[in-house]
Design a protein around this motif. Structure first.
Motif, PDB file in Angstrom:
ATOM      1  N   MET A  48       0.681  -1.006   0.191  1.00 25.11           N
ATOM      2  CA  MET A  48      -0.123   0.142   0.214  1.00 25.11           C
ATOM      3  C   MET A  48       0.913   0.626   0.124  1.00 25.11           C
ATOM      4  N   ALA A  49       1.872   1.272   0.806  1.00 21.31           N
ATOM      5  CA  ALA A  49       3.007   2.146   0.556  1.00 21.31           C
ATOM      6  C   ALA A  49       3.785   2.656  -0.250  1.00 21.31           C
ATOM      7  N   ASP A  50       3.889   1.821  -1.623  1.00 19.16           N
ATOM      8  CA  ASP A  50       3.740   1.887  -2.940  1.00 19.16           C
ATOM      9  C   ASP A  50       3.111   2.533  -3.642  1.00 19.16           C
ATOM     10  N   PHE A  51       1.844   2.388  -3.181  1.00 16.27           N
ATOM     11  CA  PHE A  51       1.013   3.062  -4.612  1.00 16.27           C
ATOM     12  C   PHE A  51       0.946   4.582  -3.705  1.00 16.27           C
ATOM     13  N   GLY A  77       2.988   6.597  -2.781  1.00 17.44           N
ATOM     14  CA  GLY A  77       4.566   6.876  -3.082  1.00 17.44           C
ATOM     15  C   GLY A  77       4.150   7.466  -4.780  1.00 17.44           C
ATOM     16  N   LEU A  78       3.828   6.681  -5.419  1.00 22.01           N
ATOM     17  CA  LEU A  78       3.232   6.625  -6.475  1.00 22.01           C
ATOM     18  C   LEU A  78       2.556   7.823  -6.770  1.00 22.01           C
ATOM     19  N   LYS A  90       1.312  10.165  -4.912  1.00 23.58           N
ATOM     20  CA  LYS A  90       2.574  11.023  -4.680  1.00 23.58           C
ATOM     21  C   LYS A  90       3.706  12.183  -6.026  1.00 23.58           C
ATOM     22  N   GLN A  91       3.586  10.936  -6.369  1.00 22.22           N
ATOM     23  CA  GLN A  91       4.501  10.974  -8.152  1.00 22.22           C
ATOM     24  C   GLN A  91       4.358  11.737  -8.671  1.00 22.22           C
ATOM     25  N   ALA A  92       2.622  10.778  -8.972  1.00 24.59           N
ATOM     26  CA  ALA A  92       2.118  11.071 -10.089  1.00 24.59           C
ATOM     27  C   ALA A  92       1.412  12.769 -10.383  1.00 24.59           C
ATOM     28  N   ALA A  93       0.801  13.255  -8.943  1.00 21.26           N
ATOM     29  CA  ALA A  93       0.957  14.314  -7.956  1.00 21.26           C
ATOM     30  C   ALA A  93       1.918  15.532  -8.874  1.00 21.26           C
ATOM     31  N   GLU A  94       2.696  15.489  -8.692  1.00 27.07           N
ATOM     32  CA  GLU A  94       4.010  16.225  -8.419  1.00 27.07           C
ATOM     33  C   GLU A  94       4.424  16.218  -9.690  1.00 27.07           C
ATOM     34  N   LEU A  95       4.040  15.166 -10.257  1.00 29.64           N
ATOM     35  CA  LEU A  95       4.403  15.217 -12.481  1.00 29.64           C
ATOM     36  C   LEU A  95       3.227  16.198 -12.713  1.00 29.64           C
ATOM     37  N   LYS A  96       2.718  16.000 -12.585  1.00 25.97           N
ATOM     38  CA  LYS A  96       1.181  17.084 -12.685  1.00 25.97           C
ATOM     39  C   LYS A  96       1.510  18.202 -12.410  1.00 25.97           C
ATOM     40  N   SER A  97       1.799  18.421 -11.346  1.00 23.25           N
ATOM     41  CA  SER A  97       2.319  19.952 -11.024  1.00 23.25           C
ATOM     42  C   SER A  97       2.963  20.205 -12.038  1.00 23.25           C
ATOM     43  N   LYS A  98       3.843  19.737 -11.817  1.00 19.88           N
ATOM     44  CA  LYS A  98       4.551  20.311 -12.650  1.00 19.88           C
ATOM     45  C   LYS A  98       5.070  20.039 -14.517  1.00 19.88           C
ATOM     46  N   MET A  99       3.849  19.428 -15.099  1.00 15.84           N
ATOM     47  CA  MET A  99       3.383  19.561 -15.958  1.00 15.84           C
ATOM     48  C   MET A  99       2.554  20.804 -16.133  1.00 15.84           C
TER      49      MET A  99
END
Length: 106
Positions: free
Chosen positions: A1-4, A6-7, A9-18
């Motif tokens: 569950m922690a991996d999900f 983390g994934l 969170k990374q997707a949200a960060e990438l969306k913000s950067k995009m």
């Protein structure tokens, strides 16, 4: 569950950067040139022509075909430069990971 989580969170960060990159596209400018600089076009990060400069030596009626060819060449040069710049920025943004097929900035 922690991996999900983390994934996600990374997707949200990438969306913000995009989204930030999308906003930056309006501020980016590249210059396409042709004819050894006799004709230049400034393009936005979205590929829109913002300005043009034609050297006075081309402003003769017998140069119409040359000017038309130079406009096309300058636009193509600007598009190539823009694509290179955007690819470099996207690699920096995504850490070198390629964009999924079909995902484009503009």
């Amino acid at each position: 569950m922690a991996d999900f989580l983390g994934l996600m969170k990374q997707a949200a960060e990438l969306k913000s950067k995009m989204e930030a990159m999308q906003a930056e596209l309006d501020r980016i400018e590249v210059e396409g040139t042709a004819g050894g600089g006799l004709l230049t076009l400034k393009l936005s990060g979205k590929g829109e022509v913002r300005a043009a400069h034609v050297d006075e030596t081309l402003l003769r009626p017998d140069q119409k075909d040359v000017i038309q060819d130079l406009i096309i060449a300058a636009a193509a040069d600007g598009q190539r430069k823009l694509q290179t710049l955007l690819q470099e920025r996207m690699q920096a943004l995504t850490g070198g990971l390629p964009l999924p097929p079909g995902l484009k900035l503009f």
